[in-house]
Design a protein around this motif. Sequence first.
Motif, PDB file in Angstrom:
ATOM      1  N   ASP A 252       0.807  -1.217   0.000  1.00 15.67           N
ATOM      2  CA  ASP A 252       0.000   0.000   0.000  1.00 15.67           C
ATOM      3  C   ASP A 252       0.843   1.271   0.000  1.00 15.67           C
ATOM      4  N   ASP A 253       1.985   1.249   0.684  1.00 16.19           N
ATOM      5  CA  ASP A 253       2.777   2.477   0.799  1.00 16.19           C
ATOM      6  C   ASP A 253       3.454   2.897  -0.502  1.00 16.19           C
ATOM      7  N   VAL A 254       3.517   2.016  -1.492  1.00 21.02           N
ATOM      8  CA  VAL A 254       4.066   2.404  -2.797  1.00 21.02           C
ATOM      9  C   VAL A 254       3.032   2.284  -3.918  1.00 21.02           C
ATOM     10  N   ALA A 255       1.806   1.936  -3.579  1.00 20.26           N
ATOM     11  CA  ALA A 255       0.769   1.725  -4.602  1.00 20.26           C
ATOM     12  C   ALA A 255       0.576   2.946  -5.491  1.00 20.26           C
ATOM     13  N   ASP A 256       0.672   4.154  -4.924  1.00 19.14           N
ATOM     14  CA  ASP A 256       0.464   5.359  -5.730  1.00 19.14           C
ATOM     15  C   ASP A 256       1.657   5.691  -6.624  1.00 19.14           C
ATOM     16  N   GLN A 257       2.724   4.896  -6.544  1.00 19.06           N
ATOM     17  CA  GLN A 257       3.890   5.069  -7.413  1.00 19.06           C
ATOM     18  C   GLN A 257       3.929   4.015  -8.519  1.00 19.06           C
ATOM     19  N   ILE A 258       2.958   3.117  -8.506  1.00 19.02           N
ATOM     20  CA  ILE A 258       2.851   2.049  -9.501  1.00 19.02           C
ATOM     21  C   ILE A 258       1.745   2.437 -10.474  1.00 19.02           C
TER      22      ILE A 258
END
Length: 165
Positions: free
Chosen positions: A114-120
């Motif tokens: 979840d903590d990198v989902a907005d970077q994928i």
Amino acid sequence: MGSLVVGSLMQAISWSGAAVVNLFVIGRDEAPMADSDFAVSGMRPDRVEVFPLRDDSVWDRTAAVREYDLVFNAPFPDLGAYVEACLRRAGSGADTVAWAAFEGSFHFDHLLTDDVADQIYGLCVNGRDPVVTWSSDVLKSEGWRRQVREARACLERAFPGAAEA
């Protein structure tokens, strides 16, 4: 796809000058993809850089983990179709998960979390169609985090214990 969204995406992937699509692939295929594998949708990167990624302390040694940096010196017309086609090709191997993400987002402790989902901004799991979005609203949504979690669950099924963060 609106030009504002595409413009901000192009800024994000072009921060170093050239446009760079970062594609990450985890699977059982020992051989890296060839440069010619990225000649899709009528486009071909000017340069392909391949980086084998390894973290013996936490990673399943049967998995091949690679980052492909697809470098374009000139602007290209349809980034969405290109990334989707690359993900489809990269995600076609057995037990494979592929994703496109912004520079600096990869770490073994944060694989598809979840903590990198907005970077994928793109995902493909073997046997499924790729999903790509350029909308920052979508990238920050619970629905997108859920899709990223589903890809992580597939990764954990393919490589039990391998993705422990």
